[in-house]
Structures are given as structure tokens and as C-alpha cells.
Motif scaffolding. Sequence first.
Motif, PDB file in Angstrom:
ATOM      1  N   GLY A  77       0.760  -1.261  -0.043  1.00 17.57           N
ATOM      2  CA  GLY A  77      -0.063  -0.031  -0.042  1.00 17.57           C
ATOM      3  C   GLY A  77       0.911   1.362   0.050  1.00 17.57           C
ATOM      4  O   GLY A  77       0.432   2.232  -0.444  1.00 17.57           O
ATOM      5  N   ASN A  78       2.091   1.067   0.415  1.00 16.93           N
ATOM      6  CA  ASN A  78       2.815   2.461   0.462  1.00 16.93           C
ATOM      7  C   ASN A  78       3.783   2.576  -0.757  1.00 16.93           C
ATOM      8  O   ASN A  78       4.581   3.251  -1.213  1.00 16.93           O
ATOM      9  CB  ASN A  78       3.780   2.061   1.468  1.00 16.93           C
ATOM     10  CG  ASN A  78       3.243   2.420   2.868  1.00 16.93           C
ATOM     11  OD1 ASN A  78       2.254   3.141   3.062  1.00 16.93           O
ATOM     12  ND2 ASN A  78       3.698   1.680   4.022  1.00 16.93           N
ATOM     13  N   VAL A  79       3.634   1.424  -1.804  1.00 16.62           N
ATOM     14  CA  VAL A  79       4.470   1.585  -2.823  1.00 16.62           C
ATOM     15  C   VAL A  79       3.581   2.770  -4.048  1.00 16.62           C
ATOM     16  O   VAL A  79       2.360   2.670  -4.315  1.00 16.62           O
ATOM     17  CB  VAL A  79       4.371   0.083  -3.687  1.00 16.62           C
ATOM     18  CG1 VAL A  79       5.133   0.092  -5.133  1.00 16.62           C
ATOM     19  CG2 VAL A  79       5.292  -0.823  -2.971  1.00 16.62           C
ATOM     20  N   GLN A  80       4.482   3.335  -4.796  1.00 17.68           N
ATOM     21  CA  GLN A  80       3.806   4.234  -5.664  1.00 17.68           C
ATOM     22  C   GLN A  80       3.608   3.368  -7.085  1.00 17.68           C
ATOM     23  O   GLN A  80       4.189   2.672  -7.336  1.00 17.68           O
ATOM     24  CB  GLN A  80       4.989   5.305  -6.435  1.00 17.68           C
ATOM     25  CG  GLN A  80       5.401   6.080  -4.965  1.00 17.68           C
ATOM     26  CD  GLN A  80       4.020   7.073  -4.658  1.00 17.68           C
ATOM     27  OE1 GLN A  80       3.177   7.691  -5.606  1.00 17.68           O
ATOM     28  NE2 GLN A  80       3.795   7.408  -3.215  1.00 17.68           N
ATOM     29  N   PRO A  81       2.310   3.589  -7.490  1.00 19.15           N
ATOM     30  CA  PRO A  81       1.899   3.092  -8.639  1.00 19.15           C
ATOM     31  C   PRO A  81       2.762   3.287  -9.945  1.00 19.15           C
ATOM     32  O   PRO A  81       3.260   4.517 -10.034  1.00 19.15           O
ATOM     33  CB  PRO A  81       0.475   3.466  -8.930  1.00 19.15           C
ATOM     34  CG  PRO A  81       0.148   4.352  -7.732  1.00 19.15           C
ATOM     35  CD  PRO A  81       1.128   4.578  -6.844  1.00 19.15           C
ATOM     36  N   VAL A  82       2.850   2.298 -10.575  1.00 15.87           N
ATOM     37  CA  VAL A  82       3.784   2.457 -12.046  1.00 15.87           C
ATOM     38  C   VAL A  82       2.643   2.930 -13.016  1.00 15.87           C
ATOM     39  O   VAL A  82       3.480   3.684 -13.849  1.00 15.87           O
ATOM     40  CB  VAL A  82       4.318   1.204 -12.183  1.00 15.87           C
ATOM     41  CG1 VAL A  82       5.355   0.346 -11.602  1.00 15.87           C
ATOM     42  CG2 VAL A  82       3.213   0.071 -12.774  1.00 15.87           C
ATOM     43  N   LYS A  83       1.667   3.007 -12.981  1.00 18.80           N
ATOM     44  CA  LYS A  83       0.754   3.666 -13.501  1.00 18.80           C
ATOM     45  C   LYS A  83      -0.490   4.264 -12.963  1.00 18.80           C
ATOM     46  O   LYS A  83      -1.198   3.629 -12.039  1.00 18.80           O
ATOM     47  CB  LYS A  83       0.095   2.613 -14.864  1.00 18.80           C
ATOM     48  CG  LYS A  83      -0.731   3.338 -15.619  1.00 18.80           C
ATOM     49  CD  LYS A  83      -1.550   1.860 -16.811  1.00 18.80           C
ATOM     50  CE  LYS A  83      -2.866   2.425 -17.221  1.00 18.80           C
ATOM     51  NZ  LYS A  83      -3.504   1.188 -17.815  1.00 18.80           N
ATOM     52  N   LYS A  84      -0.918   5.283 -13.306  1.00 15.65           N
ATOM     53  CA  LYS A  84      -2.064   6.059 -12.595  1.00 15.65           C
ATOM     54  C   LYS A  84      -2.933   6.693 -13.819  1.00 15.65           C
ATOM     55  O   LYS A  84      -2.246   7.770 -14.283  1.00 15.65           O
ATOM     56  CB  LYS A  84      -1.780   6.686 -11.470  1.00 15.65           C
ATOM     57  CG  LYS A  84      -2.822   7.566 -10.765  1.00 15.65           C
ATOM     58  CD  LYS A  84      -2.023   8.396  -9.515  1.00 15.65           C
ATOM     59  CE  LYS A  84      -1.906   9.611  -9.889  1.00 15.65           C
ATOM     60  NZ  LYS A  84      -1.786  10.637  -8.918  1.00 15.65           N
ATOM     61  N   VAL A  85      -4.038   6.355 -13.912  1.00 20.35           N
ATOM     62  CA  VAL A  85      -5.050   7.099 -14.824  1.00 20.35           C
ATOM     63  C   VAL A  85      -6.115   7.673 -13.958  1.00 20.35           C
ATOM     64  O   VAL A  85      -6.967   6.600 -13.943  1.00 20.35           O
ATOM     65  CB  VAL A  85      -5.004   6.402 -16.125  1.00 20.35           C
ATOM     66  CG1 VAL A  85      -5.930   7.026 -17.000  1.00 20.35           C
ATOM     67  CG2 VAL A  85      -3.850   5.938 -16.599  1.00 20.35           C
ATOM     68  N   CYS A  86      -6.249   8.785 -13.997  1.00 18.84           N
ATOM     69  CA  CYS A  86      -7.673   9.328 -13.359  1.00 18.84           C
ATOM     70  C   CYS A  86      -8.539  10.245 -14.106  1.00 18.84           C
ATOM     71  O   CYS A  86      -8.003  10.803 -14.926  1.00 18.84           O
ATOM     72  CB  CYS A  86      -7.316  10.042 -11.995  1.00 18.84           C
ATOM     73  SG  CYS A  86      -6.344   9.099 -10.836  1.00 18.84           S
ATOM     74  N   LYS A  87      -9.899   9.990 -13.942  1.00 19.30           N
ATOM     75  CA  LYS A  87     -10.675  10.923 -14.805  1.00 19.30           C
ATOM     76  C   LYS A  87     -11.794  11.341 -13.868  1.00 19.30           C
ATOM     77  O   LYS A  87     -12.035  10.805 -12.723  1.00 19.30           O
ATOM     78  CB  LYS A  87     -11.281  10.100 -15.859  1.00 19.30           C
ATOM     79  CG  LYS A  87     -12.186   9.021 -15.540  1.00 19.30           C
ATOM     80  CD  LYS A  87     -12.476   8.259 -16.855  1.00 19.30           C
ATOM     81  CE  LYS A  87     -13.489   7.082 -16.622  1.00 19.30           C
ATOM     82  NZ  LYS A  87     -13.839   6.371 -17.856  1.00 19.30           N
ATOM     83  N   THR A  88     -12.287  12.471 -14.209  1.00 16.47           N
ATOM     84  CA  THR A  88     -13.478  13.072 -13.224  1.00 16.47           C
ATOM     85  C   THR A  88     -14.708  12.756 -14.060  1.00 16.47           C
ATOM     86  O   THR A  88     -14.806  12.499 -15.034  1.00 16.47           O
ATOM     87  CB  THR A  88     -13.492  14.538 -13.470  1.00 16.47           C
ATOM     88  OG1 THR A  88     -12.301  14.956 -12.606  1.00 16.47           O
ATOM     89  CG2 THR A  88     -14.553  15.179 -12.502  1.00 16.47           C
ATOM     90  N   LEU A  89     -15.846  11.937 -13.176  1.00 11.27           N
ATOM     91  CA  LEU A  89     -16.806  11.532 -13.699  1.00 11.27           C
ATOM     92  C   LEU A  89     -18.058  12.580 -13.815  1.00 11.27           C
ATOM     93  O   LEU A  89     -18.031  13.724 -13.213  1.00 11.27           O
ATOM     94  CB  LEU A  89     -17.403  10.330 -12.896  1.00 11.27           C
ATOM     95  CG  LEU A  89     -16.533   9.163 -12.551  1.00 11.27           C
ATOM     96  CD1 LEU A  89     -17.020   8.097 -11.672  1.00 11.27           C
ATOM     97  CD2 LEU A  89     -16.350   8.753 -13.978  1.00 11.27           C
TER      98      LEU A  89
END
Length: 89
Positions: A77-89
Motif C-alpha cells: 500500500g505504500n508503493v507508488q503506482p507504476v501507472k495511474k490514470v484518473c478521470k472526473t466522472l
Amino acid sequence: MKKGNLVTLAVLLAMGAYLLYSTLASQKHECEVAIEFRGRSNSATASAATEEEAVRNAVTTACGPITAGMDETIACGNVQPVKKVCKTL
């Protein structure tokens, strides 16, 4: 069916509809993350009221299948994601 039963059923359906609406209406952000932890990887998607919450929930979900025990779960849980894609709904 008795009138009282119909009224009760209508009230329960209305409460269920309100609960579903209020839960889904608060989901403003959706994030997909990919995690690599100790040679294993997984990805997950989650939604929440804030982007930070959505990322945290997605990381927790992604870590679940690739960890064993509480220590690994916390470390993952403390590891940084290697990929992060966020969008606003």
C-alpha cells in the motif's frame, strides 16, 4: 396483497433507491492504477469522492491478490503506482 404490505414495499424500494443514488452521486473521480510489488503486478480501478481516495482504494484493491499477510499488504500500500490514470466522472 394487503394494502399495508404494498405501502411497506413501496417505502423500502424508495429507501433503497435513495441509498443507491446517494452512494453513486458521491463518486466524482475514477482512477486506474497498476502496482508492482516484489516481482508481482496487478491493476485495479476504483471511484471515490476525491482523486486521492480513488487512488488509495485502487491501490488497496490491486495489492490484495499479490500480497500475503498484513505486513506485505501494508508495504504494498505504500508503493507508488507504476501507472495511474484518473478521470472526473
